[in-house]
Design a protein around this motif. Structure first.
Motif, PDB file in Angstrom:
ATOM      1  N   ARG A  89      -8.112  29.238 -15.971  1.00  0.00           N
ATOM      2  CA  ARG A  89      -8.736  30.362 -15.148  1.00  0.00           C
ATOM      3  C   ARG A  89      -8.566  29.950 -13.679  1.00  0.00           C
ATOM      4  O   ARG A  89      -8.893  28.957 -13.088  1.00  0.00           O
ATOM      5  CB  ARG A  89     -10.360  30.408 -15.510  1.00  0.00           C
ATOM      6  CG  ARG A  89     -10.407  31.018 -17.047  1.00  0.00           C
ATOM      7  CD  ARG A  89     -10.102  32.346 -16.810  1.00  0.00           C
ATOM      8  NE  ARG A  89      -9.969  33.245 -18.090  1.00  0.00           N
ATOM      9  CZ  ARG A  89      -9.800  34.313 -18.568  1.00  0.00           C
ATOM     10  NH1 ARG A  89      -9.706  35.057 -17.520  1.00  0.00           N
ATOM     11  NH2 ARG A  89      -9.399  34.792 -19.863  1.00  0.00           N
ATOM     12  N   GLY A  90      -8.099  30.851 -13.082  1.00  0.00           N
ATOM     13  CA  GLY A  90      -8.009  30.750 -11.535  1.00  0.00           C
ATOM     14  C   GLY A  90      -6.869  31.812 -10.830  1.00  0.00           C
ATOM     15  O   GLY A  90      -5.926  32.208 -11.564  1.00  0.00           O
ATOM     16  N   SER A  91      -7.031  32.304  -9.778  1.00  0.00           N
ATOM     17  CA  SER A  91      -6.286  33.047  -9.289  1.00  0.00           C
ATOM     18  C   SER A  91      -6.143  33.167  -7.765  1.00  0.00           C
ATOM     19  O   SER A  91      -7.318  32.329  -7.201  1.00  0.00           O
ATOM     20  CB  SER A  91      -6.387  34.602  -9.703  1.00  0.00           C
ATOM     21  OG  SER A  91      -7.812  35.049  -9.333  1.00  0.00           O
ATOM     22  N   GLY A  92      -5.134  33.698  -7.056  1.00  0.00           N
ATOM     23  CA  GLY A  92      -5.021  33.702  -5.403  1.00  0.00           C
ATOM     24  C   GLY A  92      -3.983  32.714  -5.309  1.00  0.00           C
ATOM     25  O   GLY A  92      -3.613  31.770  -5.876  1.00  0.00           O
ATOM     26  N   ALA A  93      -3.766  32.976  -3.969  1.00  0.00           N
ATOM     27  CA  ALA A  93      -2.557  32.150  -3.359  1.00  0.00           C
ATOM     28  C   ALA A  93      -2.856  30.707  -3.266  1.00  0.00           C
ATOM     29  O   ALA A  93      -2.074  29.954  -3.417  1.00  0.00           O
ATOM     30  CB  ALA A  93      -2.107  32.597  -2.055  1.00  0.00           C
ATOM     31  N   PRO A  94      -4.124  30.354  -2.813  1.00  0.00           N
ATOM     32  CA  PRO A  94      -4.560  29.142  -2.486  1.00  0.00           C
ATOM     33  C   PRO A  94      -4.462  28.363  -3.768  1.00  0.00           C
ATOM     34  O   PRO A  94      -4.144  26.867  -3.767  1.00  0.00           O
ATOM     35  CB  PRO A  94      -5.883  29.091  -1.819  1.00  0.00           C
ATOM     36  CG  PRO A  94      -6.083  30.311  -1.384  1.00  0.00           C
ATOM     37  CD  PRO A  94      -5.187  31.313  -2.052  1.00  0.00           C
ATOM     38  N   VAL A  95      -4.950  28.939  -4.775  1.00  0.00           N
ATOM     39  CA  VAL A  95      -4.982  28.171  -6.256  1.00  0.00           C
ATOM     40  C   VAL A  95      -3.686  27.877  -6.768  1.00  0.00           C
ATOM     41  O   VAL A  95      -3.345  26.737  -7.162  1.00  0.00           O
ATOM     42  CB  VAL A  95      -5.924  29.105  -7.208  1.00  0.00           C
ATOM     43  CG1 VAL A  95      -5.607  28.479  -8.561  1.00  0.00           C
ATOM     44  CG2 VAL A  95      -7.270  28.873  -6.852  1.00  0.00           C
ATOM     45  N   HIS A  96      -2.715  28.962  -6.643  1.00  0.00           N
ATOM     46  CA  HIS A  96      -1.274  28.627  -7.046  1.00  0.00           C
ATOM     47  C   HIS A  96      -0.591  27.838  -6.300  1.00  0.00           C
ATOM     48  O   HIS A  96       0.099  26.820  -6.943  1.00  0.00           O
ATOM     49  CB  HIS A  96      -0.615  30.149  -6.842  1.00  0.00           C
ATOM     50  CG  HIS A  96      -1.037  31.200  -8.249  1.00  0.00           C
ATOM     51  ND1 HIS A  96      -0.269  31.295  -9.261  1.00  0.00           N
ATOM     52  CD2 HIS A  96      -2.063  31.648  -8.259  1.00  0.00           C
ATOM     53  CE1 HIS A  96      -0.926  32.157 -10.075  1.00  0.00           C
ATOM     54  NE2 HIS A  96      -2.142  32.552  -9.581  1.00  0.00           N
ATOM     55  N   ALA A  97      -0.723  27.605  -5.022  1.00  0.00           N
ATOM     56  CA  ALA A  97      -0.089  26.582  -4.286  1.00  0.00           C
ATOM     57  C   ALA A  97      -0.484  25.147  -4.702  1.00  0.00           C
ATOM     58  O   ALA A  97       0.143  24.419  -4.636  1.00  0.00           O
ATOM     59  CB  ALA A  97      -0.432  27.044  -2.561  1.00  0.00           C
ATOM     60  N   LEU A  98      -1.928  25.198  -4.765  1.00  0.00           N
ATOM     61  CA  LEU A  98      -2.399  23.976  -5.144  1.00  0.00           C
ATOM     62  C   LEU A  98      -1.806  23.364  -6.588  1.00  0.00           C
ATOM     63  O   LEU A  98      -1.404  22.283  -6.652  1.00  0.00           O
ATOM     64  CB  LEU A  98      -3.955  24.171  -5.275  1.00  0.00           C
ATOM     65  CG  LEU A  98      -4.680  22.624  -5.966  1.00  0.00           C
ATOM     66  CD1 LEU A  98      -4.547  21.546  -5.162  1.00  0.00           C
ATOM     67  CD2 LEU A  98      -6.138  22.941  -6.187  1.00  0.00           C
ATOM     68  N   VAL A  99      -1.696  24.236  -7.641  1.00  0.00           N
ATOM     69  CA  VAL A  99      -1.125  23.857  -8.855  1.00  0.00           C
ATOM     70  C   VAL A  99       0.232  23.558  -8.700  1.00  0.00           C
ATOM     71  O   VAL A  99       0.909  22.758  -9.300  1.00  0.00           O
ATOM     72  CB  VAL A  99      -1.302  25.103  -9.995  1.00  0.00           C
ATOM     73  CG1 VAL A  99      -0.618  24.722 -11.009  1.00  0.00           C
ATOM     74  CG2 VAL A  99      -2.736  25.350 -10.301  1.00  0.00           C
ATOM     75  N   VAL A 100       1.076  24.278  -7.925  1.00  0.00           N
ATOM     76  CA  VAL A 100       2.495  23.941  -7.662  1.00  0.00           C
ATOM     77  C   VAL A 100       2.568  22.583  -7.042  1.00  0.00           C
ATOM     78  O   VAL A 100       3.801  21.670  -7.532  1.00  0.00           O
ATOM     79  CB  VAL A 100       3.052  24.992  -6.812  1.00  0.00           C
ATOM     80  CG1 VAL A 100       4.505  24.513  -6.430  1.00  0.00           C
ATOM     81  CG2 VAL A 100       3.177  26.345  -7.525  1.00  0.00           C
ATOM     82  N   GLU A 101       1.806  22.116  -6.092  1.00  0.00           N
ATOM     83  CA  GLU A 101       1.811  20.868  -5.464  1.00  0.00           C
ATOM     84  C   GLU A 101       1.426  19.918  -6.483  1.00  0.00           C
ATOM     85  O   GLU A 101       2.222  18.739  -6.570  1.00  0.00           O
ATOM     86  CB  GLU A 101       0.814  20.887  -4.166  1.00  0.00           C
ATOM     87  CG  GLU A 101       1.242  21.542  -3.088  1.00  0.00           C
ATOM     88  CD  GLU A 101       0.291  21.269  -2.077  1.00  0.00           C
ATOM     89  OE1 GLU A 101       0.001  20.296  -1.534  1.00  0.00           O
ATOM     90  OE2 GLU A 101      -0.337  22.355  -1.521  1.00  0.00           O
TER      91      GLU A 101
END
Length: 465
Positions: A89-101
């Protein structure tokens, strides 16, 4: 650019490996799992409950989560040994960038480092350069949970936690809720998501054996962006903090009825770039929101309650922000994006937001609103807060007395010492909101009269001298 939720498998030799997708994109969403399947029996195990949760009959269809066939969830994942992180559960560019890192860090062989502080399991992820990037908190390592690494475990998910109004295993949902409700990033809650890890070095226990080792069993955890800071609020006096920062955190805390806003979960961020803390130039960043949105009205803890900044009137921009808050829209956001959050907790958000909006419009400051929500102790006895007293009057006017500890359609229970809103049916709940707003209006009108009398009396005494 449109962003999609994602799952990432990491192969240290060949980089990222995409998951196979079923031809029919009817998505498997374990954000819509039946919560009953996630609550362990006395004889069950955490891993067994997860496998039951992913059985076909327990998975509802959703168009908001990754296209992962059941064969991937139950087969490929358990046989593959590559580290994996997936957004639940989570959405938005900041969340996706965090998971990629975090995924890149795992791909490079970086293991999460346990944090010694706190009562639950918490781990910091570092990037290949050694910089802290994220903090993960597995739900089965919460205080009192079955897999707690601090010696405070043994109880099943779904049972009452350290705060009786918040169940074990459900603090991660609330961490995400706080981020979703921090509209425009006013309070500065760091990007937060609920994720699933596989083959990461988290704490696992097996009877008498306990260790922090990679586990093939999935772990659900809250994942939050790490905030670089010099101090927490407990290491500096409140005179160092900006008024706006205190107000912005306080506005959020009131809306979500934060039961645990202590000095240690407000981080001091310096913006003068000279590593010197000058009065009034530091801001606070709030973290650790697992003890918010309780299932019934509970006693909050606001560290800022007696700080000087809390007694300063709201600014025009803060009043405008408060006036635009819409509890109906907020409730819909939570129901849509965090469907496992119980309805009784969403009703608490309604009550607290209505209180904040009316109190701010009536001219009350942050400290006065916080006092209305906080219980008092007199003669060794805990007394209901002013807000709770109003809610008791409203409930008494619309329903007959009901027995305590009665299971309701919202899954909540009446609790001794707390006021449940989950025992109201839809018609009663709508009537509650109407009467609550009316009674609050009368309360604030009376406060205006009393304030006017005190000011007039003070002026009279001054003239008499």
């Amino acid at each position: 650019m449109r962003l999609f939720k994602m799952a990432v498998t990491i192969d240290r030799h060949n980089g990222f490996k995409p998951f196979s997708r079923s031809q029919r994109c009817k998505l498997q969403s374990y954000g819509h799992l039946d919560p009953n399947t996630l609550e362990l029996s006395q004889t069950g195990t955490f891993s067994h409950s997860f496998e039951l949760a992913f059985q076909a009959d327990n998975i509802h269809r959703s168009f908001s989560t990754p296209c992962l066939p059941l064969s991937t969830l139950l087969g490929e994942e358990l046989t593959s040994h590559h580290p994996r992180v997936e957004i639940v559960r989570g959405s938005g560019a900041p969340v996706h960038a965090l998971v990629v890192e975090v995924a890149i860090a795992m791909a490079s062989g970086v293991q999460p480092t346990p944090l010694p502080s706190g009562l639950g399991g918490a781990y910091v992820f570092r990037n290949p350069n050694g910089n802290n990037i994220a903090v993960a908190k597995p739900i089965d390592e919460e205080p009192l949970a079955l897999n707690n690494p601090k010696g405070l475990g043994g109880q099943m998910l779904g049972q009452p936690g350290l705060k009786k109004s918040i169940r074990i295993g459900e603090t991660g949902i609330r961490e995400s809720a706080a981020y979703l409700l921090d509209h425009g990033g006013l309070a500065g809650v760091p990007p937060t998501a609920l994720v699933k890890f596989s083959h990461a070095a988290f704490f696992v226990t097996n009877n008498s054996d306990a260790a922090t080792v990679p586990s093939h069993k999935p772990k659900i955890a809250s994942l939050q962006r790490f905030v670089g800071h010099g101090f927490d609020a407990g290491e500096l006096g409140p005179s160092f903090f900006s008024v706006s920062s205190v107000h912005q955190i306080g506005i959020l805390d009131i809306r979500i009825l934060n039961l645990d806003r202590h000095a240690g979960n407000m981080l001091v961020v310096n913006h003068d770039h000279k590593n010197s803390f000058v009065d009034g130039v530091t801001d606070l960043v709030p973290i650790d929101h697992g003890f918010c949105l309780p299932e019934w009205l509970d006693d909050p803890y606001f560290e800022w309650l007696h700080w000087p900044q809390a007694s300063i009137p709201f600014s025009d921009s803060e009043l405008e922000y408060i006036s635009k808050l819409d509890p109906f829209k907020d409730a819909e956001i939570l129901r849509t994006k965090l469907p496992l959050l119980r309805e009784c907790s969403i009703r608490v958000l309604f009550v607290c937001t209505i209180l904040l909006k009316q109190a701010a419009a009536a001219g009350l400051c942050l400290a006065e609103i916080g006092q209305m929500m906080t219980r008092k102790f007199r003669g060794g006895e805990e007394l209901p807060s002013e807000m709770e007293k109003v809610c008791l009057k409203v409930k008494a006017s619309i329903i007959f007395p009901r027995e305590n500890c009665k299971e309701t359609e919202q899954g909540s229970k009446c609790e001794v010492g707390g006021i449940s809103l989950g025992d109201l049916n839809q018609g009663e709940w709508e009537a509650f909101l109407d009467i609550f707003s009316e009674l609050l209006h009368g309360v604030f009108e009376e406060k205006k009269v009393q304030k006017h009398k005190l000011e007039h009396h003070g002026s009279y005494r001054t003239l008499g001298r």
